[in-house]
Scaffold this active site. Structure first.
Site, PDB file in Angstrom:
ATOM      1  N   ARG A  49       0.859  -1.184   0.000  1.00 42.45           N
ATOM      2  CA  ARG A  49       0.000   0.000   0.000  1.00 42.45           C
ATOM      3  C   ARG A  49       0.893   1.232   0.000  1.00 42.45           C
ATOM      4  O   ARG A  49       2.101   1.132   0.143  1.00 42.45           O
ATOM      5  CB  ARG A  49      -0.989   0.002   1.178  1.00 42.45           C
ATOM      6  CG  ARG A  49      -0.473  -0.608   2.425  1.00 42.45           C
ATOM      7  CD  ARG A  49      -0.016   0.250   3.602  1.00 42.45           C
ATOM      8  NE  ARG A  49      -0.170   1.661   3.521  1.00 42.45           N
ATOM      9  CZ  ARG A  49       0.810   2.491   3.718  1.00 42.45           C
ATOM     10  NH1 ARG A  49       2.039   2.060   3.984  1.00 42.45           N
ATOM     11  NH2 ARG A  49       0.629   3.781   3.674  1.00 42.45           N
ATOM     12  N   ARG A  90      -6.808  -0.834  -7.191  1.00 36.36           N
ATOM     13  CA  ARG A  90      -7.252   0.255  -6.306  1.00 36.36           C
ATOM     14  C   ARG A  90      -7.335   1.520  -7.165  1.00 36.36           C
ATOM     15  O   ARG A  90      -6.439   1.759  -7.977  1.00 36.36           O
ATOM     16  CB  ARG A  90      -6.281   0.465  -5.126  1.00 36.36           C
ATOM     17  CG  ARG A  90      -6.289  -0.699  -4.129  1.00 36.36           C
ATOM     18  CD  ARG A  90      -5.478  -0.353  -2.884  1.00 36.36           C
ATOM     19  NE  ARG A  90      -6.187   0.544  -1.987  1.00 36.36           N
ATOM     20  CZ  ARG A  90      -5.603   1.172  -0.950  1.00 36.36           C
ATOM     21  NH1 ARG A  90      -4.302   1.015  -0.720  1.00 36.36           N
ATOM     22  NH2 ARG A  90      -6.292   1.975  -0.160  1.00 36.36           N
ATOM     23  N   ASP A 235      -2.012  10.603  -2.512  1.00 33.69           N
ATOM     24  CA  ASP A 235      -2.319   9.500  -3.438  1.00 33.69           C
ATOM     25  C   ASP A 235      -2.552  10.012  -4.849  1.00 33.69           C
ATOM     26  O   ASP A 235      -2.346   9.287  -5.829  1.00 33.69           O
ATOM     27  CB  ASP A 235      -3.530   8.723  -2.943  1.00 33.69           C
ATOM     28  CG  ASP A 235      -3.137   7.855  -1.757  1.00 33.69           C
ATOM     29  OD1 ASP A 235      -3.087   8.375  -0.631  1.00 33.69           O
ATOM     30  OD2 ASP A 235      -2.801   6.683  -1.986  1.00 33.69           O
ATOM     31  N   ASN A 245      -5.659  12.203  -0.167  1.00 33.67           N
ATOM     32  CA  ASN A 245      -4.815  11.401   0.721  1.00 33.67           C
ATOM     33  C   ASN A 245      -5.729  10.670   1.713  1.00 33.67           C
ATOM     34  O   ASN A 245      -6.959  10.804   1.671  1.00 33.67           O
ATOM     35  CB  ASN A 245      -3.782  12.283   1.442  1.00 33.67           C
ATOM     36  CG  ASN A 245      -2.693  11.458   2.091  1.00 33.67           C
ATOM     37  OD1 ASN A 245      -2.049  10.644   1.434  1.00 33.67           O
ATOM     38  ND2 ASN A 245      -2.485  11.618   3.392  1.00 33.67           N
ATOM     39  N   LYS A 246      -5.124   9.896   2.555  1.00 32.00           N
ATOM     40  CA  LYS A 246      -5.856   9.047   3.504  1.00 32.00           C
ATOM     41  C   LYS A 246      -6.959   9.813   4.230  1.00 32.00           C
ATOM     42  O   LYS A 246      -6.753  10.947   4.648  1.00 32.00           O
ATOM     43  CB  LYS A 246      -4.841   8.464   4.504  1.00 32.00           C
ATOM     44  CG  LYS A 246      -5.416   7.592   5.595  1.00 32.00           C
ATOM     45  CD  LYS A 246      -6.251   6.454   5.072  1.00 32.00           C
ATOM     46  CE  LYS A 246      -5.505   5.564   4.084  1.00 32.00           C
ATOM     47  NZ  LYS A 246      -6.405   4.619   3.373  1.00 32.00           N
TER      48      LYS A 246
HETATM   49  O1  MRU Z   1      -4.722   3.089   1.895  1.00 32.83           O
HETATM   50  P1  MRU Z   1      -3.241   3.338   1.871  1.00 32.83           P
HETATM   51  O2  MRU Z   1      -2.544   2.851   3.092  1.00 32.83           O
HETATM   52  O3  MRU Z   1      -2.617   2.839   0.587  1.00 32.83           O
HETATM   53  O4  MRU Z   1      -3.131   4.908   1.866  1.00 32.83           O
HETATM   54  C1  MRU Z   1      -1.856   5.486   1.794  1.00 32.83           C
HETATM   55  C2  MRU Z   1      -1.865   6.941   1.970  1.00 32.83           C
HETATM   56  O5  MRU Z   1      -2.894   7.584   2.007  1.00 32.83           O
HETATM   57  C3  MRU Z   1      -0.540   7.601   2.001  1.00 32.83           C
HETATM   58  O6  MRU Z   1      -0.570   8.699   2.840  1.00 32.83           O
HETATM   59  C4  MRU Z   1      -0.220   8.036   0.558  1.00 32.83           C
HETATM   60  O7  MRU Z   1      -0.333   6.949  -0.350  1.00 32.83           O
HETATM   61  C5  MRU Z   1       1.101   8.567   0.419  1.00 32.83           C
HETATM   62  S1  MRU Z   1       2.284   7.267   0.424  1.00 32.83           S
HETATM   63  C6  MRU Z   1       3.818   7.933   0.190  1.00 32.83           C
END
Ligand code: MRU
Length: 355
Positions: A49, A90, A235, A245-246
């Site tokens: 991820r 994804r 992302d 982002n998350k």
């Molecule tokens: O769902 P995830 O764990 O893949 O989400 C990741 C994030 O949101 C990170 O903050 C983002 O990908 C940046 S990774 C350098």
């Protein structure tokens, strides 16, 4: 200290080795992907991820698909369907599709050409992380007077989420190396706990002091003056500077805006998606309800309760103080150009014109 490697090609088995991030920090287990189905499952379950790590997995996945297709006698159409399945495993992190698309043109030259291009992508990503970390740290040290610095981060954008070093955690590591970092508040990151399980684990390895806090504490921590800057990964960054982002990142940004604290986004240029005009056009992944309704395998909600589980949110550019890539740091609320973030030779466009 050896660098964490989330995604690696095994040249002996001709398979992809993933560090299984669903089992960290308790167990350090390699998840071996010898088929496209297994890789797609690994991506969907977050065994691998983080946007840049997904880019690397996607690129290596094309080679994996070619090898499996050869073994099983797939037609070109079947091979293309399997590669598309990796690409679409994804939707939000643009790096996954970007990684697949970058190596696809090399397929006509054979598996080793695809692997060479994937290796180049991986080397470039790690280099980019170091460069953006240095630029981001410079920007923060110029923007914030207090020493030592107290930083908040959300989710995990460290070595685990990339090909090495990290983006937001990369800047944190750089500030630590420069001797100007006091403490990191790592937001827990509900529901899959990338902050408490992964970021805190990484920071411990690097000897960086860290406090895990609930996501709900973040705005209060900012308003109480306990942090000097927030740094997150991304992302997908739209052409107008909106940042996906998350889930929970937007809350951190709003808290920082209310407190007058810089909110900094760190990402390689591969995360900038010039084909996406604004954050409204970003596909936000909706994840399964059971991730919220259960905790560590135990049901924590009433039997018939339903859940809403978006994995990401979009922070509008007006709440982003700066975006750091390997090429530049820009302040989206100003008149600087998002295209400066993706490298030289591209006609400048103004964030303001695009909003
Ligand atoms: O769902 P995830 O764990 O893949 O989400 C990741 C994030 O949101 C990170 O903050 C983002 O990908 C940046 S990774 C350098």
């Amino acid at each position: 200290m050896t660098e964490i490697r989330a995604v690696q090609w095994n040249p002996v088995t001709m398979e992809i080795d993933l560090l299984d991030q669903t089992l960290l920090p308790g167990q350090n287990v390699t998840f071996i992907c010898g088929s496209v189905d297994r890789l797609v499952d690994a991506i969907a379950r977050l065994v691998v991820r983080g946007a840049p790590a997904l880019g690397a997995a996607g690129a290596l996945g094309v080679a994996l698909a070619m090898i499996e297709g050869e073994r099983k006698g797939w037609t070109d159409d079947t091979l293309a369907e399997h590669i598309d399945a990796i690409r679409d495993a994804r939707p939000t992190a643009v790096n996954l599709a970007w990684g697949v698309d970058r190596v696809r043109p090399f397929m006509a030259r054979g598996v080793s050409a695809v692997l060479d291009e994937a290796a180049a992508l991986i080397t470039e990503d790690e280099r980019a992380n170091h460069d953006l970390s240095s630029r981001g740290a410079d920007w923060i040290m110029a923007a914030v007077d207090r020493r030592p610095l107290r930083v908040m981060t959300h989710c995990n954008a460290g070595a685990l989420a990339t090909t090495g070093w990290g983006t937001s955690v990369g800047i944190i590591r750089e500030l630590h190396l420069r001797g100007v970092l006091e403490l990191v508040y790592a937001n827990e990151t509900r529901p899959l706990l990338q902050g408490s399980r992964l970021t805190a684990w990484e920071l411990q390895r690097y000897g960086i002091p860290c406090l895990i806090e609930t996501d709900g504490a973040a705005a209060s921590t900012a308003l109480r003056g306990l942090i000097d800057v927030a740094i997150i990964g991304a992302d997908r960054i739209a052409r107008n500077g909106d940042v996906a982002n998350k889930i929970g990142s937007l809350g951190v940004a709003l808290g920082c805006a209310a407190a007058g604290i810089p909110f900094v986004v760190a990402a390689p240029s591969s995360t900038i998606d010039l084909s996406t005009a604004t954050g409204d056009d970003i596909h936000i992944e909706l994840r399964p309800e059971h991730e919220l309704l259960n905790f560590a395998g135990v049901r924590v909600a009433p039997e018939d309760a339903r859940a809403f589980n978006p994995a990401f949110d979009v922070t509008p550019a007006r709440y982003v103080s700066a975006i750091a890539t390997e090429f530049a740091v820009v302040e989206p609320d100003g008149v600087t150009s998002v295209t400066a973030l993706v490298g030289p030779g591209i006609a400048p466009e103004s964030f303001a014109d695009l909003s």
